[in-house]
Design a protein around this motif. Structure first.
Motif, PDB file in Angstrom:
ATOM      1  N   UNK A 238      20.450  35.445  39.089  1.00 47.00           N
ATOM      2  CA  UNK A 238      20.687  34.053  39.443  1.00 47.00           C
ATOM      3  C   UNK A 238      20.533  33.896  40.954  1.00 47.00           C
ATOM      4  N   UNK A 239      19.666  32.995  41.372  1.00 52.43           N
ATOM      5  CA  UNK A 239      19.437  32.764  42.802  1.00 52.43           C
ATOM      6  C   UNK A 239      19.836  31.332  43.159  1.00 52.43           C
ATOM      7  N   UNK A 240      20.792  31.202  44.078  1.00 55.85           N
ATOM      8  CA  UNK A 240      21.305  29.883  44.454  1.00 55.85           C
ATOM      9  C   UNK A 240      20.234  29.048  45.142  1.00 55.85           C
ATOM     10  N   UNK A 241      20.218  27.737  44.802  1.00 60.73           N
ATOM     11  CA  UNK A 241      19.329  26.793  45.475  1.00 60.73           C
ATOM     12  C   UNK A 241      20.133  25.873  46.386  1.00 60.73           C
ATOM     13  N   UNK A 242      21.161  25.224  45.808  1.00 51.82           N
ATOM     14  CA  UNK A 242      21.984  24.318  46.620  1.00 51.82           C
ATOM     15  C   UNK A 242      23.312  24.049  45.916  1.00 51.82           C
ATOM     16  N   UNK A 243      24.311  23.651  46.692  1.00 59.85           N
ATOM     17  CA  UNK A 243      25.603  23.273  46.120  1.00 59.85           C
ATOM     18  C   UNK A 243      25.481  21.923  45.405  1.00 59.85           C
ATOM     19  N   UNK A 244      26.284  21.731  44.362  1.00 63.63           N
ATOM     20  CA  UNK A 244      26.298  20.454  43.639  1.00 63.63           C
ATOM     21  C   UNK A 244      27.752  20.102  43.305  1.00 63.63           C
ATOM     22  N   UNK A 245      27.991  18.806  43.089  1.00 62.09           N
ATOM     23  CA  UNK A 245      29.348  18.343  42.765  1.00 62.09           C
ATOM     24  C   UNK A 245      29.489  18.270  41.246  1.00 62.09           C
ATOM     25  N   UNK A 246      29.494  19.448  40.616  1.00 63.55           N
ATOM     26  CA  UNK A 246      29.625  19.530  39.165  1.00 63.55           C
ATOM     27  C   UNK A 246      30.646  20.630  38.850  1.00 63.55           C
ATOM     28  N   UNK A 247      31.460  20.370  37.847  1.00 64.41           N
ATOM     29  CA  UNK A 247      32.448  21.349  37.414  1.00 64.41           C
ATOM     30  C   UNK A 247      32.025  21.961  36.075  1.00 64.41           C
ATOM     31  N   UNK A 248      32.415  23.218  35.890  1.00 60.62           N
ATOM     32  CA  UNK A 248      32.114  23.883  34.637  1.00 60.62           C
ATOM     33  C   UNK A 248      33.105  23.528  33.550  1.00 60.62           C
TER      34      UNK A 248
ATOM     35  N   UNK B 263      19.343  26.615  36.323  1.00 54.73           N
ATOM     36  CA  UNK B 263      20.633  26.813  35.659  1.00 54.73           C
ATOM     37  C   UNK B 263      21.722  26.369  36.635  1.00 54.73           C
ATOM     38  N   UNK B 264      22.939  26.328  36.152  1.00 58.66           N
ATOM     39  CA  UNK B 264      24.092  26.052  37.014  1.00 58.66           C
ATOM     40  C   UNK B 264      24.896  27.340  37.154  1.00 58.66           C
ATOM     41  N   UNK B 265      24.867  27.905  38.360  1.00 61.63           N
ATOM     42  CA  UNK B 265      25.596  29.126  38.609  1.00 61.63           C
ATOM     43  C   UNK B 265      27.073  28.866  38.847  1.00 61.63           C
ATOM     44  N   UNK B 266      27.897  29.854  38.530  1.00 59.76           N
ATOM     45  CA  UNK B 266      29.357  29.731  38.702  1.00 59.76           C
ATOM     46  C   UNK B 266      29.743  30.402  40.016  1.00 59.76           C
ATOM     47  N   UNK B 267      30.354  29.642  40.910  1.00 57.86           N
ATOM     48  CA  UNK B 267      30.761  30.178  42.204  1.00 57.86           C
ATOM     49  C   UNK B 267      31.830  31.254  42.027  1.00 57.86           C
ATOM     50  N   UNK B 268      31.696  32.315  42.805  1.00 60.98           N
ATOM     51  CA  UNK B 268      32.667  33.389  42.772  1.00 60.98           C
ATOM     52  C   UNK B 268      32.451  34.373  41.644  1.00 60.98           C
ATOM     53  N   UNK B 269      31.378  34.204  40.876  1.00 62.74           N
ATOM     54  CA  UNK B 269      31.085  35.110  39.766  1.00 62.74           C
ATOM     55  C   UNK B 269      29.621  35.525  39.852  1.00 62.74           C
ATOM     56  N   UNK B 270      29.386  36.809  39.708  1.00 62.89           N
ATOM     57  CA  UNK B 270      28.025  37.315  39.839  1.00 62.89           C
ATOM     58  C   UNK B 270      27.253  37.096  38.541  1.00 62.89           C
ATOM     59  N   UNK B 271      26.126  36.384  38.672  1.00 61.35           N
ATOM     60  CA  UNK B 271      25.192  36.170  37.560  1.00 61.35           C
ATOM     61  C   UNK B 271      25.828  35.518  36.329  1.00 61.35           C
ATOM     62  N   UNK B 272      26.863  34.694  36.578  1.00 61.84           N
ATOM     63  CA  UNK B 272      27.430  33.883  35.504  1.00 61.84           C
ATOM     64  C   UNK B 272      26.892  32.463  35.660  1.00 61.84           C
ATOM     65  N   UNK B 273      26.459  31.861  34.559  1.00 58.69           N
ATOM     66  CA  UNK B 273      25.785  30.567  34.694  1.00 58.69           C
ATOM     67  C   UNK B 273      25.926  29.745  33.415  1.00 58.69           C
TER      68      UNK B 273
END
Length: 257
Positions: free
Chosen positions: A33-43, A72-82
């Motif tokens: 998972x490679x980050x592109x940009x922050x977004x205002x979305x919650x999991x 995809x939407x990556x989960x902050x603070x977790x490696x390769x969780x999306x």
């Protein structure tokens, strides 16, 4: 050659070790998972998310393939969780303003593709090294290795095979060596006539030693009928190419006649 192949394999394998470690070895699937940009979305569990792109690689000791799986939407603070994103979800998030329109472009690094297909790249390199025709100089050098016994026992048949390959590429020194081997019966049956033809061909390719050797043959008269006119002519060709001893032989024959 073996050292070169080992080096290529090592250089190709090293980056894969880090990627493969994520799947617990050198076999299996690896998602990145490679980050592109922050977004205002919650999991679903209230996690902070970011917009990312995903790639998938398959390893069978080394990389077999890699695919670009898109956004995809990556989960902050977790490696390769999306969270995966379908086309419909993308449109809905864009319509609500949670995701920008158009979506930010991304580019997968070349090294990612290289690592993902590293097994096939390595196999292709090995095939090229083993089966792609070598240049005439390299073939000649390999022949000399067996002819003179450089770091290996003398092997005239092997030397001749390499000289023949180089000679097919019109390399004068290789043609000359084949002539000498035919003249001496090294690695083949002695063939004086065949040797002379090879030496003449080496001469047409500009190899000066062929002219000197032909001059010696006709001057000494051991393998062919002694002929001072032919000897002088061949020495003269070598002399014109700057061969000092050949020039001396020309003068010697002219003074003796």
């Amino acid at each position: 050659m073996k050292k070169l192949l080992f080096l290529i394999a090592l250089l190709t394998l090293i980056p894969n070790l880090a990627s493969a470690r994520r799947v617990g070895g050198l076999f299996g699937k690896s998602e990145r998972i490679q980050k592109i940009t922050d977004v205002d979305i919650k999991g679903a569990n209230g996690e902070d998310l970011y917009l990312a792109h995903k790639t998938t690689s398959l390893f069978i000791f080394m990389g077999v393939y890699m695919t670009d799986d898109g956004y995809v939407l990556g989960v902050k603070g977790s490696i390769n969780t999306y969270y995966p994103l379908s086309d419909e979800q993308l449109k809905n998030f864009q319509a609500s303003g949670a995701l920008p329109t158009p979506l930010p472009a991304y580019k997968i690094e070349f090294t990612e593709w290289l690592w993902g297909f590293s097994l096939w790249i390595l196999l292709a390199v090995i095939v090229v090294i083993w089966f792609f025709p070598k240049n005439k100089e390299a073939l000649f050098a390999q022949g000399c290795k067996y002819y003179f016994g450089k770091n290996t026992p003398v092997n005239y048949p092997k030397a001749m095979r390499y000289f023949e390959k180089s000679a097919k590429k019109e390399y004068g020194p290789a043609v000359f060596n084949l002539g000498v081997m035919n003249l001496s019966g090294q690695g083949t049956e002695k063939d004086v006539d065949g040797a002379i033809e090879l030496l003449k061909k080496a001469s047409t390719l500009g190899y000066v030693d062929a002219n000197v050797t032909l001059g010696n043959l006709y001057y000494n008269g051991n393998e062919v009928t002694k002929d001072m006119i032919k000897a002088e002519a061949w020495y003269k060709k070598a002399c014109d190419q700057g061969h000092a001893n050949a020039c001396k032989m020309v003068n010697h024959i002219q003074q003796a006649s």
